[in-house]
Design a protein around this motif. Structure first.
Motif, short mmCIF file in Angstrom:
data_model
loop_
_atom_site.label_atom_id
_atom_site.label_comp_id
_atom_site.label_asym_id
_atom_site.label_seq_id
_atom_site.Cartn_x
_atom_site.Cartn_y
_atom_site.Cartn_z
N ALA A 42 -10.70 5.26 4.27
CA ALA A 42 -10.99 3.83 3.29
C ALA A 42 -10.21 4.22 2.16
CB ALA A 42 -11.94 3.55 3.47
N ALA A 46 -6.35 2.14 1.87
CA ALA A 46 -6.10 1.14 0.96
C ALA A 46 -5.03 2.04 -0.06
CB ALA A 46 -7.17 1.07 0.34
N TYR A 49 -1.43 0.83 1.73
CA TYR A 49 -1.23 -0.55 1.14
C TYR A 49 -1.10 -0.19 -0.75
CZ TYR A 49 -1.33 -2.45 5.94
OH TYR A 49 -1.24 -3.38 6.85
N CYS A 54 -11.15 -0.85 0.61
CA CYS A 54 -10.87 -0.99 1.94
C CYS A 54 -12.23 -0.74 2.36
CB CYS A 54 -9.47 0.30 2.26
SG CYS A 54 -10.24 0.17 4.25
N SER A 63 -15.11 -7.64 10.78
CA SER A 63 -14.11 -7.90 9.45
C SER A 63 -13.87 -8.99 9.14
CB SER A 63 -12.74 -7.34 9.54
OG SER A 63 -11.71 -7.12 9.89
N CYS A 195 -11.63 -2.87 9.34
CA CYS A 195 -11.26 -2.66 7.63
C CYS A 195 -11.49 -4.01 7.22
CB CYS A 195 -10.98 -1.48 7.11
SG CYS A 195 -9.07 -1.56 7.03
N LEU A 197 -9.59 -5.41 4.26
CA LEU A 197 -8.63 -5.10 2.72
C LEU A 197 -8.75 -6.43 1.33
CD1 LEU A 197 -5.44 -3.90 3.39
CD2 LEU A 197 -7.13 -2.36 2.83
#
Ligand SMILES: *Cc1c(COP(=O)(O)O)cnc(C)c1O
Length: 367
Positions: A42, A46, A49, A54, A63, A195, A197
């Motif tokens: 996670a 994250a 990005y 995350c 999700s 996941c 975000l």
């Protein structure tokens, strides 16, 4: 020559040592649920990005559902989404209690922004574009609409890992975005995985809690939730794959550019259009083809697997009969339905394979 639609085996073989070691670590440490492999992945995702949070979950469908539910979307609400997508994009809206409102696609196979405004009502709570096939919808224009009408923007990024528009990555424009790591997705686990975000602290905390029976701390259930956790094995596999994802995305883009070149002069097919200032991550390479079904069969007989994404626009599926929608209201999706054909694309696809596919398509139309 046999060319699969995606070759997950060749990718595994290229990183076998890392994957096998990752799996062995999880087994040795019996880190099956939660734990360091899940939180490490996670954090890594994250960080790639530049996202604040995350939230790892069990799959991409969950999700979306969890985001909708945690934004308070409920009975009587409407969520606008696109007429051509995988059913997760709309079934989750229904699961949350709301009604999916479908909008036709544009020439890029994504939601037609010009057709959104007339679908906004007092009941509309959110707009959920799908960045389909690896190409982002016109998210800037959608964000404007969301601002104007005070709606949530939720991005379905299941097919758009590391896609960009105007230099910004897919998944960071709205309140939250959903990702799938289904094995065949651009970043794929070896089972189900997904996941969320988000840069919103409260949304992240709620989603994390809901995905784990409504508890952030064991036995302290603040709400009733669901069981939607990313497992340790999948997380460790995803972490082993993550260092390669940008290179794999570039390889997909190279494959697409090569197809663009070798197929350009075949009049019976239309190549995928790419939005200006955007980076298409080519989860799929989708043609519009004359005599699509005949072409698909011809390719199959020559060992080339193809697919259609998707054979029926969502509003036309039996599942949505109850909404009494008219196919004429989705003219582009309807016209695409008999023409779209996804041909093999994956990072390891070779020039020889692409040449063979190109030659077969060319010979088919010369018949
Ligand atoms: C794959 C996909 C999902 C759902 O992902 P799963 O992990 O299979 O549940 C959602 N939306 C789109 C557009 C997808 O392609």
């Amino acid at each position: 020559m046999y060319i699969p639609f995606v070759d997950l085996k060749i990718q595994y073989q290229s990183i076998k040592t890392d994957i096998d070691a990752a799996i062995a670590n999880v087994l040795n440490e019996t880190a099956f649920i939660g734990g360091k492999y899940v939180s490490d992945f996670a954090k890594e995702f994250a960080a790639l990005y530049g996202a604040k949070h995350c939230v790892p979950v069990a799959n991409g469908t969950d999700s979306i559902y969890i985001i909708l539910k945690m934004l308070g979307i409920d009975k009587g609400d409407e969520v606008i989404t696109v007429a051509n997508s995988w059913i997760s994009s709309s079934e989750t809206i229904t699961q949350a209690g709301a009604t999916p409102i479908f909008v036709d696609v544009d020439e890029y196979f994504t939601i037609d922004v010009r057709a959104i405004e007339s679908k906004i009502t007092k009941a509309t709570k959110a707009i959920m574009p799908v960045h389909l096939y690896g190409q982002m919808a016109d998210v800037e224009a959608i964000a404007e609409l969301c601002k104007q009408y005070n709606l949530y923007l939720i991005e379905d990024c299941a097919q758009s890992h590391f896609s960009e528009i105007n230099g910004s990555l897919a998944g960071l424009r709205g309140i939250a975005s959903s990702f799938s790591f289904f094995p065949g997705k651009n970043l794929g686990a070896y089972g189900d995985a997904g996941c969320i975000l988000t840069n919103d602290d409260a949304v992240a905390e709620k989603c994390k809690m809901y995905a784990n029976h409504g508890a952030l701390i064991k036995h302290q259930h603040q709400i009733e939730g669901i069981n939607s956790r990313l497992d340790g094995l999948q997380a460790a596999i995803l972490s082993a794959k993550l260092p390669h994802i940008l290179k794999w995305t570039d390889q997909r883009i190279k494959c697409a550019a090569y197809y663009d070149r070798i197929l350009a002069d075949i009049g019976e097919i239309e190549l995928p259009k790419v939005r200006q200032n955007s980076k298409h991550s080519y989860h799929l390479y989708v043609l519009k083809a004359h005599r699509r079904d005949e072409l698909a069969l011809y390719l199959k007989e020559r060992g080339i697997e193809t697919a259609v994404h998707y054979p029926t626009p969502l509003p036309m599926l039996p599942a949505y009969c109850y909404l009494n929608l008219k196919s004429e209201d989705f003219p582009i999706a309807l016209a695409n339905m008999s023409q779209i054909l996804s041909i093999p694309i994956f990072p390891e696809l070779s020039i020889e394979q692409q040449d063979y596919i190109g030659d077969c398509i060319r010979t088919f139309y010369k018949k």
